[in-house]
Design a protein around this motif. Structure first.
Motif, PDB file in Angstrom:
ATOM      1  N   PHE A 182       0.813  -1.225   0.000  1.00 51.99           N
ATOM      2  CA  PHE A 182       0.000   0.000   0.000  1.00 51.99           C
ATOM      3  C   PHE A 182       0.844   1.271   0.000  1.00 51.99           C
ATOM      4  N   LYS A 183       1.820   1.374   0.889  1.00 55.79           N
ATOM      5  CA  LYS A 183       2.599   2.617   0.981  1.00 55.79           C
ATOM      6  C   LYS A 183       3.365   2.882  -0.316  1.00 55.79           C
ATOM      7  N   ASN A 184       4.008   1.862  -0.858  1.00 54.32           N
ATOM      8  CA  ASN A 184       4.798   2.064  -2.074  1.00 54.32           C
ATOM      9  C   ASN A 184       3.929   2.443  -3.263  1.00 54.32           C
ATOM     10  N   LYS A 185       2.780   1.804  -3.397  1.00 53.72           N
ATOM     11  CA  LYS A 185       1.889   2.138  -4.515  1.00 53.72           C
ATOM     12  C   LYS A 185       1.249   3.509  -4.314  1.00 53.72           C
ATOM     13  N   LEU A 186       1.024   3.888  -3.072  1.00 58.11           N
ATOM     14  CA  LEU A 186       0.526   5.229  -2.778  1.00 58.11           C
ATOM     15  C   LEU A 186       1.515   6.279  -3.285  1.00 58.11           C
ATOM     16  N   ILE A 187       2.806   6.089  -2.987  1.00 57.24           N
ATOM     17  CA  ILE A 187       3.829   7.026  -3.466  1.00 57.24           C
ATOM     18  C   ILE A 187       3.915   6.992  -4.986  1.00 57.24           C
ATOM     19  N   ASP A 188       3.836   5.797  -5.570  1.00 56.15           N
ATOM     20  CA  ASP A 188       3.837   5.696  -7.038  1.00 56.15           C
ATOM     21  C   ASP A 188       2.718   6.532  -7.643  1.00 56.15           C
ATOM     22  N   MET A 189       1.527   6.434  -7.052  1.00 56.23           N
ATOM     23  CA  MET A 189       0.370   7.155  -7.578  1.00 56.23           C
ATOM     24  C   MET A 189       0.594   8.661  -7.525  1.00 56.23           C
ATOM     25  N   ILE A 190       1.075   9.153  -6.393  1.00 51.59           N
ATOM     26  CA  ILE A 190       1.291  10.592  -6.255  1.00 51.59           C
ATOM     27  C   ILE A 190       2.368  11.072  -7.217  1.00 51.59           C
TER      28      ILE A 190
END
Length: 292
Positions: free
Chosen positions: A273-281
């Motif tokens: 979740f955290k890594n994909k959250l940063i990817d999205m932003i």
């Protein structure tokens, strides 16, 4: 969640959770492990807010603030979320009992579970008893049974039926937003359970947040869901493609990657979740050629 509308009330952001470990990324997760990588320029958006964004899209939005959980409850939520895969059968059984209003003399049979699921169920039952959520916990190892009484307190019911995963996600998002504020001077907002009205319906967003003038939506699911519901609403809101992230607890990496591919939004499990959250932003800023 778009399927359910719960009453909301204003409350301040809880303190950042500093006493719990970060989830370990799964093997196939993104390589982001420390901080966002947006360039050194500072981006200010003094007049831009989440409310102004939705007004432009033709939505009325009622912003509720964020859940006012105490650190002890946040820590408990983190522990359950990080071990969700193993404890999911027990949690789902407890939820079914709550739905049926069966709170007393609850018996959970774990004989058909894997060794990891058995251990997780016993440990979680005992942990929840320590926090007053369950009582009368009795483990009958000979018959592979856990007997409990479930509290009927409204906050307990909300916690067990989904708040624990939403508190986990909120804490992760809050931490990432603080990194953008500190390292890049970007203004951020984060709200939970925001009610939006438009396109002839009212919907509740689990988490809505912004970084500078980019608005994002996070939906948190630890049970069954229909991803097309979020795609359709996200298109109307202007966050699909690529500015919606669905935390689908219990899905593996291949499943979340496939859901993301089919529905044009980011999909993650607890470990990614955290890594994909940063990817999205970061992708949102790359689209406009910011120095990333």
């Amino acid at each position: 969640s778009p399927e359910e509308i719960d009453p909301v009330s204003a409350s301040p952001l809880p303190p950042e959770n500093t006493n719990v470990p970060e989830p370990k990324p799964a093997a196939s997760a993104s390589t982001h492990t420390s901080s966002p990588k947006i360039g050194s320029e500072k981006i200010y958006c003094d007049n831009f807010t989440i409310q102004s964004y939705f007004a432009e899209k033709g939505f009325d939005i009622t912003i509720s603030g964020s859940r006012n959980a105490i650190p002890a409850v946040e820590n408990l939520a983190f522990g359950i979320a990080l071990n969700f895969d193993a404890s999911a059968p027990f949690i789902r059984y407890i939820r079914d009992c709550i739905t049926k209003k069966h709170f007393e003399n609850v018996s959970y049979y774990y004989g058909s579970c894997t060794p990891g699921e058995k251990t997780a169920a016993v440990q979680l039952a005992e942990k929840l008893a320590d926090y007053g959520i369950l009582s009368d916990v009795f483990v009958n190892k000979a018959n592979s049974l856990i007997k409990v009484t479930i509290s009927s307190a409204p906050r307990v019911i909300n916690f067990l039926t989904g708040d624990f995963m939403e508190l986990y996600a909120q804490s992760v998002v809050s931490g990432v937003l603080k990194q953008y504020e500190k390292e890049h001077g970007m203004k951020t907002e984060l709200y939970t359970n925001a009610l939006i009205t438009g396109i002839g319906q009212q919907n509740e967003l689990d988490l809505v947040f912004r970084v500078a003038d980019r608005v994002f939506w996070a939906e948190i699911k630890s049970g069954k869901f229909n991803p097309d519901t979020y795609r359709l609403l996200g298109e109307h809101m202007g966050v699909v493609p690529d500015r919606l992230i669905l935390l689908a607890a219990g899905k593996n990496n291949e499943q979340t990657d496939a859901i993301g591919y089919f529905y044009d939004f980011f999909c993650a499990n607890v470990g990614t979740f955290k890594n994909k959250l940063i990817d999205m932003i970061e992708k949102a800023f790359k689209e406009d050629n910011y120095n990333v």
